[in-house]
Design an enzyme around this catalytic site. Structure first.
Site, PDB file in Angstrom:
ATOM      1  CG  HIS A 130     -21.056 -55.551   0.849  1.00 20.61           C
ATOM      2  ND1 HIS A 130     -19.847 -56.208   0.709  1.00 20.61           N
ATOM      3  CD2 HIS A 130     -21.655 -55.598  -0.364  1.00 20.61           C
ATOM      4  CE1 HIS A 130     -19.735 -56.643  -0.544  1.00 20.61           C
ATOM      5  NE2 HIS A 130     -20.817 -56.286  -1.212  1.00 20.61           N
ATOM      6  NE  ARG A 139     -18.981 -46.397  -6.733  1.00 20.51           N
ATOM      7  CZ  ARG A 139     -19.567 -47.532  -6.335  1.00 20.51           C
ATOM      8  NH1 ARG A 139     -19.613 -48.557  -7.146  1.00 20.51           N
ATOM      9  NH2 ARG A 139     -20.119 -47.610  -5.142  1.00 20.51           N
ATOM     10  CD  GLU A 198     -25.555 -62.019  -1.121  1.00 17.79           C
ATOM     11  OE1 GLU A 198     -26.777 -62.039  -1.378  1.00 17.79           O
ATOM     12  OE2 GLU A 198     -24.693 -61.630  -1.932  1.00 17.79           O
ATOM     13  CG  ASP A 230     -23.756 -63.408  -5.130  1.00 15.19           C
ATOM     14  OD1 ASP A 230     -23.759 -64.110  -6.147  1.00 15.19           O
ATOM     15  OD2 ASP A 230     -23.774 -62.150  -5.154  1.00 15.19           O
ATOM     16  CD  GLN A 237     -18.147 -57.679  -8.325  1.00 16.40           C
ATOM     17  OE1 GLN A 237     -17.596 -58.576  -7.685  1.00 16.40           O
ATOM     18  NE2 GLN A 237     -19.034 -56.869  -7.775  1.00 16.40           N
ATOM     19  CE  LYS A 250     -21.440 -60.146  -7.572  1.00 15.00           C
ATOM     20  NZ  LYS A 250     -21.341 -60.157  -6.111  1.00 15.00           N
TER      21      LYS A 250
HETATM   22 MN    MN Z   1     -24.208 -60.659  -3.709  1.00 12.41          MN
END
Ligand code: MN
Length: 412
Positions: A130, A139, A198, A230, A237, A250
């Site tokens: 991930h 990035r 998650e 999540d 973000q 989040k």
């Molecule tokens: Mn997370």
């Protein structure tokens, strides 16, 4: 092990599981229960009947809206209760069986609630697949992993106030973001709403300020695990996360499953984690198998449609394990408390079908997922429902996590 309770075929809540949760019924308020098959054992009722008097565990432990009191009794008592029920549920002459009509509640007649009073919540970033995928997209594809990633179980402090239980819906968040072709940011409903597959573990033992947990004693500080979604607004973000990490993208909602699977129940499913390279610092070294083989599935259900499987991952892919996460979290003397929740971070595998977010599954929205009836998705739309399920199976022993189910509603 054969129980005298009729278990539905393929139930998550086998005799090997016995997870703890908080439930209520029409006639009685929140209290502690254990799931078995499609029923709940009412632990308050059991205590009222004096079934736990030999263990010095009384009604007040279970007559409460969270598991925190029970957890505070310590690992020895969690285990005593677990062993008590394994015996009572398999013994046809048990006191439990004689009282079954008053201690068993159909899950269909109960409402489930948040299992613990969560005062603090931290979310790790411990799946190398991930972190690499996100690094490539956000990035630099050549240097996807930041230099610290293989040395530190990276995390951010989340927000406990907006943790919700399976079944609760979420309004699409609004906020500030900067579309690609804009020179300045705009305000509006998120257009890139995403889930993160998650798990989370619940802290089972307090530490005091200045104290550190080691990888050796970390497991004494873990009560159990839940499924965890999540929720993430990728557009918000992307604009906000530099330099201090996620904030409003989040903290609008995070969903968990209602039944806490104890680490004792997960014991048969221990497995080895991925090789850690380079070698970690001494305080992060550990012995033995610290990962668990938990199959994790993600389903998307569009409005008025059937749910469809969109990803299958596994907790065993995690690069950093829970013992390392807890050792790192407290290495500076940060104290943790009973009921604190620690998210694993999105759990992606190497295979494209095992990615734990829409961001990765659609590669930043470039490759929509094709569902039945001509429906496609890049991110989550209004009235979509996302469901996670978790299952462990080994040599005839099986257990499941139940589910975490959340519907997204239009912004208000
Ligand atoms: Mn997370």
């Amino acid at each position: 092990m054969k129980t005298w309770i009729n278990l539905p075929k393929d139930t998550d809540f086998t005799i090997h599981n016995l997870p703890f949760g908080i439930f209520s019924t029409e006639h009685r308020r929140k209290r502690v229960g254990i799931a078995i098959g499609d029923q709940i054992i009412d632990l308050l009722k059991c205590a009222e009947l004096g079934l736990f008097d030999d263990f010095l565990i009384y009604e007040e432990t279970f007559n409460t809206s969270s598991l925190n009191n029970f957890i505070s009794l310590g690992k020895h008592k969690w285990s005593l209760i677990r062993r008590y029920f394994i015996k009572a549920l398999t013994d046809p002459n048990s006191k439990l069986k004689k009282n079954k009509d008053i201690i068993l509640v159909a899950q269909a007649n109960a409402s489930m609630h948040l299992p613990v009073d969560i005062r603090d919540y931290t979310d790790f970033y411990s799946s190398i697949e991930h972190a690499t995928n996100v690094g490539k997209m956000f990035r630099d594809p050549e240097n996807a992993l930041l230099p610290n990633w293989r040395h530190i179980p990276v995390a951010y402090h989340g927000r406990a106030s907006s943790i919700i239980v399976s079944g609760d819906s979420v309004y699409r968040p609004k906020g500030q973001y900067k579309p690609l072709n804009h020179t300045s940011p705009i305000y509006g409903s998120s257009l890139r709403l995403d889930f993160e597959l998650e798990t989370a573990f619940i802290v089972g033992k307090n530490t005091t300020l200045g104290e550190s947990i080691t990888t050796i004693n970390a497991e004494d500080h873990i009560f159990g695990m839940v499924l965890f979604n999540d929720w993430s607004a990728r557009d918000i973000q992307k604009w906000e996360y530099v330099p201090l990490g996620p904030f409003l993208s989040k903290n609008f909602a995070s969903s968990i499953s209602p039944w806490v699977i104890t680490t004792e129940a997960l014991e048969p499913f221990r497995t080895k984690g991925p090789e850690q390279n380079p070698e970690v610092l001494p305080y992060l070294k550990f012995q033995g198998d610290k990962n668990y083989d938990i199959k994790l599935d993600v389903y998307l259900q569009p409005h008025n449609e059937e749910e469809q499987l969109i990803s299958s991952s596994n907790f065993k892919y995690m690069y950093w394990n829970m013992a390392q996460q807890l050792a790192h979290h407290t290495v500076n003397g940060c104290n943790v408390n009973i009921g604190d929740m620690m998210g694993s971070g999105t759990i992606s595998g190497q295979d494209k079908n095992s990615y734990g977010s829409m961001l990765e599954l659609t590669w930043g929205g470039k490759h929509p997922i094709r569902l039945k009836n001509g429906i496609t998705r890049t991110f989550i739309e209004d009235n979509d429902t996302i469901v996670f399920r978790g299952k462990c199976e080994k040599e005839g022993v099986s257990l499941g996590f139940g589910e975490v189910r959340t519907k997204i509603l239009a912004s208000i």
